[in-house]
Motif scaffolding. Structure first.
Motif, PDB file in Angstrom:
ATOM      1  N   THR A  26     101.106 101.102  -7.214  1.00 42.73           N
ATOM      2  CA  THR A  26     100.321 100.303  -8.162  1.00 42.73           C
ATOM      3  C   THR A  26      98.857 100.702  -8.044  1.00 42.73           C
ATOM      4  O   THR A  26      98.318 100.769  -6.942  1.00 42.73           O
ATOM      5  CB  THR A  26     100.484  98.792  -7.874  1.00 42.73           C
ATOM      6  OG1 THR A  26     101.868  98.476  -7.928  1.00 42.73           O
ATOM      7  CG2 THR A  26      99.739  97.950  -8.898  1.00 42.73           C
ATOM      8  N   PHE A  27      98.239 100.984  -9.169  1.00 44.06           N
ATOM      9  CA  PHE A  27      96.835 101.414  -9.149  1.00 44.06           C
ATOM     10  C   PHE A  27      95.886 100.313  -9.572  1.00 44.06           C
ATOM     11  O   PHE A  27      94.782 100.215  -9.069  1.00 44.06           O
ATOM     12  CB  PHE A  27      96.645 102.652 -10.035  1.00 44.06           C
ATOM     13  CG  PHE A  27      97.348 103.844  -9.471  1.00 44.06           C
ATOM     14  CD1 PHE A  27      96.709 104.643  -8.537  1.00 44.06           C
ATOM     15  CD2 PHE A  27      98.642 104.138  -9.817  1.00 44.06           C
ATOM     16  CE1 PHE A  27      97.360 105.734  -7.983  1.00 44.06           C
ATOM     17  CE2 PHE A  27      99.304 105.224  -9.268  1.00 44.06           C
ATOM     18  CZ  PHE A  27      98.662 106.020  -8.344  1.00 44.06           C
ATOM     19  N   VAL A  28      96.323  99.499 -10.539  1.00 45.49           N
ATOM     20  CA  VAL A  28      95.493  98.349 -10.927  1.00 45.49           C
ATOM     21  C   VAL A  28      96.379  97.138 -11.111  1.00 45.49           C
ATOM     22  O   VAL A  28      97.535  97.263 -11.494  1.00 45.49           O
ATOM     23  CB  VAL A  28      94.747  98.577 -12.275  1.00 45.49           C
ATOM     24  CG1 VAL A  28      93.504  99.383 -12.089  1.00 45.49           C
ATOM     25  CG2 VAL A  28      95.651  99.170 -13.326  1.00 45.49           C
ATOM     26  N   GLY A  29      95.785  95.975 -10.798  1.00 44.36           N
ATOM     27  CA  GLY A  29      96.485  94.736 -11.099  1.00 44.36           C
ATOM     28  C   GLY A  29      96.935  94.004  -9.868  1.00 44.36           C
ATOM     29  O   GLY A  29      96.181  93.866  -8.906  1.00 44.36           O
ATOM     30  N   ARG A  30      98.202  93.592  -9.873  1.00 40.27           N
ATOM     31  CA  ARG A  30      98.605  92.644  -8.847  1.00 40.27           C
ATOM     32  C   ARG A  30     100.032  92.877  -8.368  1.00 40.27           C
ATOM     33  O   ARG A  30     100.851  93.514  -9.025  1.00 40.27           O
ATOM     34  CB  ARG A  30      98.488  91.237  -9.414  1.00 40.27           C
ATOM     35  CG  ARG A  30      99.162  91.116 -10.797  1.00 40.27           C
ATOM     36  CD  ARG A  30      98.866  89.778 -11.429  1.00 40.27           C
ATOM     37  NE  ARG A  30      99.437  88.738 -10.615  1.00 40.27           N
ATOM     38  CZ  ARG A  30      98.804  87.613 -10.334  1.00 40.27           C
ATOM     39  NH1 ARG A  30      97.591  87.400 -10.813  1.00 40.27           N
ATOM     40  NH2 ARG A  30      99.386  86.694  -9.589  1.00 40.27           N
ATOM     41  N   ILE A  31     100.259  92.255  -7.219  1.00 40.05           N
ATOM     42  CA  ILE A  31     101.594  92.271  -6.626  1.00 40.05           C
ATOM     43  C   ILE A  31     101.945  90.817  -6.334  1.00 40.05           C
ATOM     44  O   ILE A  31     101.126  90.101  -5.745  1.00 40.05           O
ATOM     45  CB  ILE A  31     101.591  93.091  -5.330  1.00 40.05           C
ATOM     46  CG1 ILE A  31     101.346  94.561  -5.679  1.00 40.05           C
ATOM     47  CG2 ILE A  31     102.889  92.929  -4.566  1.00 40.05           C
ATOM     48  CD1 ILE A  31     100.758  95.352  -4.566  1.00 40.05           C
ATOM     49  N   ASP A  32     103.093  90.369  -6.780  1.00 39.14           N
ATOM     50  CA  ASP A  32     103.506  88.987  -6.538  1.00 39.14           C
ATOM     51  C   ASP A  32     104.786  88.966  -5.716  1.00 39.14           C
ATOM     52  O   ASP A  32     105.766  89.616  -6.077  1.00 39.14           O
ATOM     53  CB  ASP A  32     103.730  88.257  -7.867  1.00 39.14           C
ATOM     54  CG  ASP A  32     102.441  88.169  -8.689  1.00 39.14           C
ATOM     55  OD1 ASP A  32     101.459  87.625  -8.168  1.00 39.14           O
ATOM     56  OD2 ASP A  32     102.429  88.687  -9.819  1.00 39.14           O
ATOM     57  N   VAL A  33     104.726  88.219  -4.634  1.00 37.93           N
ATOM     58  CA  VAL A  33     105.901  88.071  -3.779  1.00 37.93           C
ATOM     59  C   VAL A  33     106.371  86.628  -3.893  1.00 37.93           C
ATOM     60  O   VAL A  33     105.602  85.704  -3.616  1.00 37.93           O
ATOM     61  CB  VAL A  33     105.536  88.386  -2.308  1.00 37.93           C
ATOM     62  CG1 VAL A  33     106.758  88.227  -1.407  1.00 37.93           C
ATOM     63  CG2 VAL A  33     104.960  89.787  -2.193  1.00 37.93           C
ATOM     64  N   ARG A  34     107.599  86.446  -4.327  1.00 35.50           N
ATOM     65  CA  ARG A  34     108.110  85.082  -4.509  1.00 35.50           C
ATOM     66  C   ARG A  34     109.447  84.911  -3.808  1.00 35.50           C
ATOM     67  O   ARG A  34     110.301  85.808  -3.849  1.00 35.50           O
ATOM     68  CB  ARG A  34     108.295  84.784  -6.001  1.00 35.50           C
ATOM     69  CG  ARG A  34     107.081  84.079  -6.606  1.00 35.50           C
ATOM     70  CD  ARG A  34     107.183  84.046  -8.102  1.00 35.50           C
ATOM     71  NE  ARG A  34     106.716  85.315  -8.630  1.00 35.50           N
ATOM     72  CZ  ARG A  34     107.263  85.948  -9.673  1.00 35.50           C
ATOM     73  NH1 ARG A  34     108.318  85.452 -10.268  1.00 35.50           N
ATOM     74  NH2 ARG A  34     106.747  87.073 -10.094  1.00 35.50           N
ATOM     75  N   VAL A  65     119.497  82.849  -1.655  1.00 35.81           N
ATOM     76  CA  VAL A  65     118.066  83.045  -1.476  1.00 35.81           C
ATOM     77  C   VAL A  65     117.663  84.215  -2.360  1.00 35.81           C
ATOM     78  O   VAL A  65     118.363  85.232  -2.394  1.00 35.81           O
ATOM     79  CB  VAL A  65     117.737  83.396  -0.003  1.00 35.81           C
ATOM     80  CG1 VAL A  65     116.246  83.642   0.161  1.00 35.81           C
ATOM     81  CG2 VAL A  65     118.210  82.308   0.927  1.00 35.81           C
ATOM     82  N   VAL A  66     116.560  84.065  -3.078  1.00 34.33           N
ATOM     83  CA  VAL A  66     116.121  85.139  -3.965  1.00 34.33           C
ATOM     84  C   VAL A  66     114.695  85.548  -3.605  1.00 34.33           C
ATOM     85  O   VAL A  66     113.792  84.712  -3.558  1.00 34.33           O
ATOM     86  CB  VAL A  66     116.146  84.693  -5.446  1.00 34.33           C
ATOM     87  CG1 VAL A  66     115.704  85.839  -6.339  1.00 34.33           C
ATOM     88  CG2 VAL A  66     117.531  84.227  -5.824  1.00 34.33           C
ATOM     89  N   LEU A  67     114.530  86.826  -3.331  1.00 29.38           N
ATOM     90  CA  LEU A  67     113.201  87.374  -3.064  1.00 29.38           C
ATOM     91  C   LEU A  67     112.837  88.288  -4.226  1.00 29.38           C
ATOM     92  O   LEU A  67     113.619  89.164  -4.595  1.00 29.38           O
ATOM     93  CB  LEU A  67     113.226  88.192  -1.765  1.00 29.38           C
ATOM     94  CG  LEU A  67     111.987  89.069  -1.511  1.00 29.38           C
ATOM     95  CD1 LEU A  67     110.798  88.205  -1.084  1.00 29.38           C
ATOM     96  CD2 LEU A  67     112.284  90.121  -0.451  1.00 29.38           C
ATOM     97  N   ARG A  68     111.654  88.043  -4.817  1.00 33.55           N
ATOM     98  CA  ARG A  68     111.211  88.916  -5.912  1.00 33.55           C
ATOM     99  C   ARG A  68     109.875  89.533  -5.546  1.00 33.55           C
ATOM    100  O   ARG A  68     108.936  88.834  -5.176  1.00 33.55           O
ATOM    101  CB  ARG A  68     110.999  88.106  -7.191  1.00 33.55           C
ATOM    102  CG  ARG A  68     112.235  87.938  -7.979  1.00 33.55           C
ATOM    103  CD  ARG A  68     112.009  87.688  -9.473  1.00 33.55           C
ATOM    104  NE  ARG A  68     113.341  87.572 -10.055  1.00 33.55           N
ATOM    105  CZ  ARG A  68     114.065  86.459  -9.990  1.00 33.55           C
ATOM    106  NH1 ARG A  68     113.567  85.373  -9.428  1.00 33.55           N
ATOM    107  NH2 ARG A  68     115.287  86.431 -10.472  1.00 33.55           N
ATOM    108  N   VAL A  69     109.804  90.845  -5.659  1.00 33.45           N
ATOM    109  CA  VAL A  69     108.535  91.535  -5.449  1.00 33.45           C
ATOM    110  C   VAL A  69     108.207  92.238  -6.760  1.00 33.45           C
ATOM    111  O   VAL A  69     108.915  93.161  -7.163  1.00 33.45           O
ATOM    112  CB  VAL A  69     108.638  92.569  -4.304  1.00 33.45           C
ATOM    113  CG1 VAL A  69     107.319  93.301  -4.127  1.00 33.45           C
ATOM    114  CG2 VAL A  69     109.046  91.881  -3.006  1.00 33.45           C
ATOM    115  N   SER A  70     107.168  91.758  -7.449  1.00 35.33           N
ATOM    116  CA  SER A  70     106.829  92.428  -8.712  1.00 35.33           C
ATOM    117  C   SER A  70     105.431  93.016  -8.646  1.00 35.33           C
ATOM    118  O   SER A  70     104.563  92.530  -7.916  1.00 35.33           O
ATOM    119  CB  SER A  70     106.986  91.488  -9.900  1.00 35.33           C
ATOM    120  OG  SER A  70     106.613  90.203  -9.572  1.00 35.33           O
TER     121      SER A  70
END
Ligand code: ADP
Length: 272
Positions: free
Chosen positions: A168-176, A184-189
């Protein structure tokens, strides 16, 4: 009759194509196995000398780093970083082979998964911020306790988040972290480079790297996602990816809540 003959001929061609396709797939799988075994043997041989090499460098930097001329210190630091990279590759390969041979099982321990997952993602916050990215972590309490193999969960989370930072060069990473359908659900976007649709089917194969993917650093082995898939599989779970080039990717891991495995054997009684 002609129609029937045509159908039979067509079926023969289909069957031949199918057999050829299967033979090709088997040959490729065999090649994959040979490659893994070869790397495993080499890795095994590399492990000890690598440890003996990195130990003194680590000690030298820790004990007298301040007294060394800056140029020497920089070179030692570089040597250490690259040696550690090699060590990670060696360890990943050995772990991979041990999972594949059925020698590794997940040992589930009752874990405060939201707290632990947030902690793990936090390990990479500094790296994300250095790269100008925002990392958010949303791990509310789960509806019921979860049990995972702690060391494996660490690898799963760190691999996915490290990839998100890397690609990823710009923006964000969301870990949920959350629960869905009693899993159990893990999401990395991320809002990163994304992955072309044609690459998705083979993405979790070992040694698979997306050709010409513009990565932050080209460091990588193509083993990370393969290892994630194996580790998730050992928990009876699944991992999938959704991605759009130029927009970003979301990796989703689903595992059963699980129950702790029988307690480890009690410690040996003290010698009389
Ligand atoms: P590598 O060591 O190459 O990162 P991985 O198995 O972790 O190996 O990933 C395989 C390939 O999948 C990478 O080379 C990269 O092209 C692609 N990839 C993995 N994660 C992401 C992501 N979050 N965004 C874009 N591409 C990714």
């Amino acid at each position: 009759h002609e129609l029937l003959a045509g159908q039979v001929a067509g079926a023969v061609v289909d069957a031949r194509a199918y057999a050829a396709e299967r033979a090709r797939a088997e040959a490729l799988a065999e090649l994959d196995r040979a490659k893994t075994t070869f790397f495993a043997n080499v890795s095994h041989e590399l492990r000890t000398p690598l440890t003996l090499l990195l130990g003194p460098i680590t000690d030298a930097l820790a004990e007298s780093g301040g007294e060394l001329p800056p140029a020497v210190r920089d070179q030692l630091t570089l040597a250490l970083r690259n040696g550690q990279r090699l060590q990670r590759l060696v360890n990943d390969l050995l772990e991979f082979v041990s999972i594949e041979s059925g020698r590794t099982a997940a040992v589930r321990v009752a874990t405060d998964l939201p707290v632990y997952t947030a902690e793990l993602a936090g390990v990479l916050r500094a790296a994300a911020e250095r790269a100008g990215l925002t990392l958010t972590v949303d791990c509310p309490p789960l509806p019921r306790p979860a049990a995972v193999d702690v060391r494996m969960w660490e690898k799963i989370v760190l691999n996915l988040v490290a990839n998100a930072v890397k690609y990823t060069f710009v923006g964000r990473i969301d870990v949920r972290l959350g629960a869905e359908d009693d899993r159990v659900v893990l999401r990395v976007s991320d809002t990163g480079v994304g992955i072309p649709a044609a690459e998705l089917p083979a993405l979790f194969e070992r040694f698979h790297r997306v050709a010409d993917s513009p990565a932050r650093s080209r460091e990588g082995t193509g083993l990370g996602l393969a290892l994630v898939r194996e580790l998730v599989g050992l928990h009876g779970g699944t991992v999938e990816v959704g991605s759009e080039p130029g927009v970003g990717s979301t990796f989703t891991v689903r595992i059963p809540f699980g129950t702790p495995d029988a307690a480890a054997p009690p410690p040996a009684s003290p010698a009389a």
